[in-house]
Motif scaffolding. Structure first.
Motif, PDB file in Angstrom:
ATOM      1  N   PRO A 141      -3.959  -1.324 -13.652  1.00 44.92           N
ATOM      2  CA  PRO A 141      -3.559  -2.652 -13.634  1.00 44.92           C
ATOM      3  C   PRO A 141      -2.968  -3.152 -14.744  1.00 44.92           C
ATOM      4  CG  PRO A 141      -5.874  -2.576 -13.842  1.00 44.92           C
ATOM      5  CD  PRO A 141      -5.205  -1.050 -13.782  1.00 44.92           C
TER       6      PRO A 141
ATOM      7  N   ASN B 108       9.483   2.999 -17.752  1.00 42.69           N
ATOM      8  CA  ASN B 108       8.606   2.011 -17.523  1.00 42.69           C
ATOM      9  C   ASN B 108       8.874   1.358 -16.339  1.00 42.69           C
ATOM     10  OD1 ASN B 108       7.261  -0.463 -17.476  1.00 42.69           O
ATOM     11  ND2 ASN B 108       7.566  -1.046 -19.746  1.00 42.69           N
ATOM     12  N   THR B 109       8.221   1.573 -15.249  1.00 40.79           N
ATOM     13  CA  THR B 109       8.750   1.160 -13.939  1.00 40.79           C
ATOM     14  C   THR B 109       8.177  -0.449 -13.697  1.00 40.79           C
ATOM     15  OG1 THR B 109       6.656   1.605 -12.701  1.00 40.79           O
ATOM     16  CG2 THR B 109       8.442   3.337 -12.697  1.00 40.79           C
TER      17      THR B 109
ATOM     18  N   ARG C 131      10.576  -6.050 -13.357  1.00 41.34           N
ATOM     19  CA  ARG C 131      10.448  -7.268 -14.025  1.00 41.34           C
ATOM     20  C   ARG C 131      12.180  -7.625 -14.235  1.00 41.34           C
ATOM     21  NH1 ARG C 131       6.222  -8.959 -17.896  1.00 41.34           N
ATOM     22  NH2 ARG C 131       4.322  -7.964 -17.480  1.00 41.34           N
TER      23      ARG C 131
ATOM     24  N   VAL D 116       6.867 -11.712 -11.075  1.00 44.01           N
ATOM     25  CA  VAL D 116       7.260 -10.780 -10.831  1.00 44.01           C
ATOM     26  C   VAL D 116       6.331  -9.629  -9.533  1.00 44.01           C
ATOM     27  CG1 VAL D 116       5.863  -9.256 -12.445  1.00 44.01           C
ATOM     28  CG2 VAL D 116       7.846  -8.046 -11.629  1.00 44.01           C
TER      29      VAL D 116
ATOM     30  N   ALA E 265       8.073  -7.792  -6.425  1.00 43.61           N
ATOM     31  CA  ALA E 265       7.638  -6.185  -6.325  1.00 43.61           C
ATOM     32  C   ALA E 265       7.069  -6.078  -5.109  1.00 43.61           C
ATOM     33  CB  ALA E 265       6.749  -5.989  -7.500  1.00 43.61           C
TER      34      ALA E 265
ATOM     35  N   ARG F 271      11.533  -2.134  -3.263  1.00 48.04           N
ATOM     36  CA  ARG F 271      10.760  -1.017  -3.655  1.00 48.04           C
ATOM     37  C   ARG F 271      11.278   0.556  -3.114  1.00 48.04           C
ATOM     38  NH1 ARG F 271       6.181  -2.611  -5.615  1.00 48.04           N
ATOM     39  NH2 ARG F 271       5.750  -0.321  -6.316  1.00 48.04           N
TER      40      ARG F 271
ATOM     41  N   GLY G 228       3.372   2.576 -14.041  1.00 46.63           N
ATOM     42  CA  GLY G 228       3.482   1.731 -13.112  1.00 46.63           C
ATOM     43  C   GLY G 228       2.404   1.479 -12.221  1.00 46.63           C
TER      44      GLY G 228
ATOM     45  N   ASP H  88       2.412   2.833  -8.554  1.00 42.46           N
ATOM     46  CA  ASP H  88       2.551   3.462  -7.466  1.00 42.46           C
ATOM     47  C   ASP H  88       3.193   4.995  -7.900  1.00 42.46           C
ATOM     48  OD1 ASP H  88       4.879   2.580  -8.257  1.00 42.46           O
ATOM     49  OD2 ASP H  88       5.809   2.369  -5.933  1.00 42.46           O
TER      50      ASP H  88
ATOM     51  N   ARG I  33      -2.100 -11.551 -10.817  1.00 39.33           N
ATOM     52  CA  ARG I  33      -1.244 -10.235 -10.240  1.00 39.33           C
ATOM     53  C   ARG I  33      -1.908  -9.182  -9.608  1.00 39.33           C
ATOM     54  NH1 ARG I  33       2.049  -7.710 -14.214  1.00 39.33           N
ATOM     55  NH2 ARG I  33       1.130  -8.821 -15.975  1.00 39.33           N
TER      56      ARG I  33
ATOM     57  N   ASP J  83      -1.046  -6.954  -6.520  1.00 42.34           N
ATOM     58  CA  ASP J  83      -0.620  -5.867  -6.569  1.00 42.34           C
ATOM     59  C   ASP J  83      -1.545  -4.837  -5.640  1.00 42.34           C
ATOM     60  OD1 ASP J  83       1.318  -6.520  -8.358  1.00 42.34           O
ATOM     61  OD2 ASP J  83       0.332  -5.741 -10.076  1.00 42.34           O
TER      62      ASP J  83
HETATM   63  O1  CDP Z   1       2.987  -4.664 -18.584  1.00 38.08           O
HETATM   64  P1  CDP Z   1       1.930  -4.923 -17.094  1.00 38.08           P
HETATM   65  O2  CDP Z   1       1.012  -4.151 -16.934  1.00 38.08           O
HETATM   66  O3  CDP Z   1       1.488  -6.383 -17.287  1.00 38.08           O
HETATM   67  O4  CDP Z   1       2.939  -5.027 -15.969  1.00 38.08           O
HETATM   68  P2  CDP Z   1       4.194  -4.368 -15.745  1.00 38.08           P
HETATM   69  O5  CDP Z   1       3.941  -2.756 -15.541  1.00 38.08           O
HETATM   70  O6  CDP Z   1       5.434  -4.758 -16.461  1.00 38.08           O
HETATM   71  O7  CDP Z   1       4.472  -4.537 -14.203  1.00 38.08           O
HETATM   72  C1  CDP Z   1       4.921  -5.942 -13.815  1.00 38.08           C
HETATM   73  C2  CDP Z   1       4.860  -5.955 -12.233  1.00 38.08           C
HETATM   74  O8  CDP Z   1       5.536  -5.045 -11.648  1.00 38.08           O
HETATM   75  C3  CDP Z   1       3.296  -5.328 -11.684  1.00 38.08           C
HETATM   76  O9  CDP Z   1       2.404  -6.634 -11.855  1.00 38.08           O
HETATM   77  C4  CDP Z   1       3.708  -5.147 -10.161  1.00 38.08           C
HETATM   78  O10 CDP Z   1       3.627  -6.323  -9.435  1.00 38.08           O
HETATM   79  C5  CDP Z   1       5.208  -4.743 -10.420  1.00 38.08           C
HETATM   80  N1  CDP Z   1       5.189  -3.052 -10.353  1.00 38.08           N
HETATM   81  C6  CDP Z   1       4.991  -2.482  -9.288  1.00 38.08           C
HETATM   82  O11 CDP Z   1       4.932  -3.097  -8.158  1.00 38.08           O
HETATM   83  N2  CDP Z   1       5.106  -0.883  -8.986  1.00 38.08           N
HETATM   84  C7  CDP Z   1       5.478  -0.471 -10.076  1.00 38.08           C
HETATM   85  N3  CDP Z   1       5.493   1.087 -10.159  1.00 38.08           N
HETATM   86  C8  CDP Z   1       5.389  -1.240 -11.481  1.00 38.08           C
HETATM   87  C9  CDP Z   1       5.269  -2.456 -11.514  1.00 38.08           C
END
Ligand code: CDP
Length: 216
Positions: A10, A32-33, A38, A93, A97, A103, A123, A125, A174, A178
């Motif tokens: 998370p 960094n997905t 973002r 975001v 997402a 996606r 990330g 997923d 968030r 998610d």
């Molecule tokens: O840095 P932080 O952990 O706050 O969030 P982030 O990794 O920058 O990801 C931002 C948002 O992108 C997440 O809250 C998800 O909604 C989305 N995300 C996603 O859906 N799938 C991923 N593989 C990575 C991020």
């Protein structure tokens, strides 16, 4: 697939800090997905698009050339890394997402990168969808309060003034979006190693991850 390490968890669990250190240690490309989602949210917001404008968002993504340089995200030759941590983008975001076609497009790009390079990808997923066959998978978490405190410190250090309670609320919201979205929600892969970092230092987490990785 080449060598792949998947890290999910998370918001604010420390994934990116840890992934960067492990990437340096094993000479892996760090992807960094979250920064990719973002970047989509940032560009959509700049164009005045809402998450309902799916066709427009998809054609926007088709014009976006995303590259990584270490932990910097380069979009069409512009380094937009700083803009990606703006609280306004963090608040929006997850809605972008959650769009299935968004996606599909980003997962396709992420899988292509992993075909070409040895990667560590973080990330939501990665272990469950993007790199399902990765030999090394980790799920990193911490309590919401601890994660909010870390994010608060990180933003204040960057000179971005924020309120701790706003950050905590945003993280809780968030997390909910998610983990509850229909498409590829955040969850631990059954074969991922769970690490609760609430009472661990960064180097303890890195050490724990490295103790599972068998790379020379
Ligand atoms: O840095 P932080 O952990 O706050 O969030 P982030 O990794 O920058 O990801 C931002 C948002 O992108 C997440 O809250 C998800 O909604 C989305 N995300 C996603 O859906 N799938 C991923 N593989 C990575 C991020």
């Amino acid at each position: 697939m080449k060598l792949a390490v998947a890290i999910d968890g998370p918001a604010g669990a420390g994934k990116s800090t840890i992934a960067k250190l492990v990437a340096d240690k094993y000479n892996l490309m760090y992807i960094n997905t979250g920064a990719m989602y973002r970047a989509v949210a940032l560009k959509a917001v700049e164009k005045g698009l809402s998450p309902d404008n799916v066709d427009e968002i998809c054609s926007l993504i088709d014009k976006m050339k995303i590259k990584f340089n270490g932990d910097r995200l380069i979009l069409n030759d512009e380094d937009i890394t700083e803009k990606l941590s703006l609280p306004e983008i963090a608040g929006k975001v997850s809605h972008f997402a959650a769009i299935e076609r968004v996606r599909e497009k980003l997962v396709f790009q992420q899988q292509n990168i992993a075909e070409e390079h040895d990667v560590i990808m973080d990330g939501r997923d990665i272990g469950t969808v993007v790199l399902k066959k990765a030999p090394y998978k980790f799920y990193i978490t911490a309590s919401p309060e601890e994660r909010a405190q870390r994010r608060y410190n990180e933003l204040m250090e960057k000179g971005i003034l924020v309120d701790y309670n706003d950050i905590l609320n945003e993280i809780i919201k968030r997390d909910h979006i998610d983990t509850h979205r229909k498409i590829n929600p955040l969850k631990k892969a059954s074969d991922a190693v769970l690490i609760d970092t609430s009472n661990m230092t960064i180097s303890e987490v890195v050490e724990k991850i490295c103790s599972h990785i068998n790379i020379q």
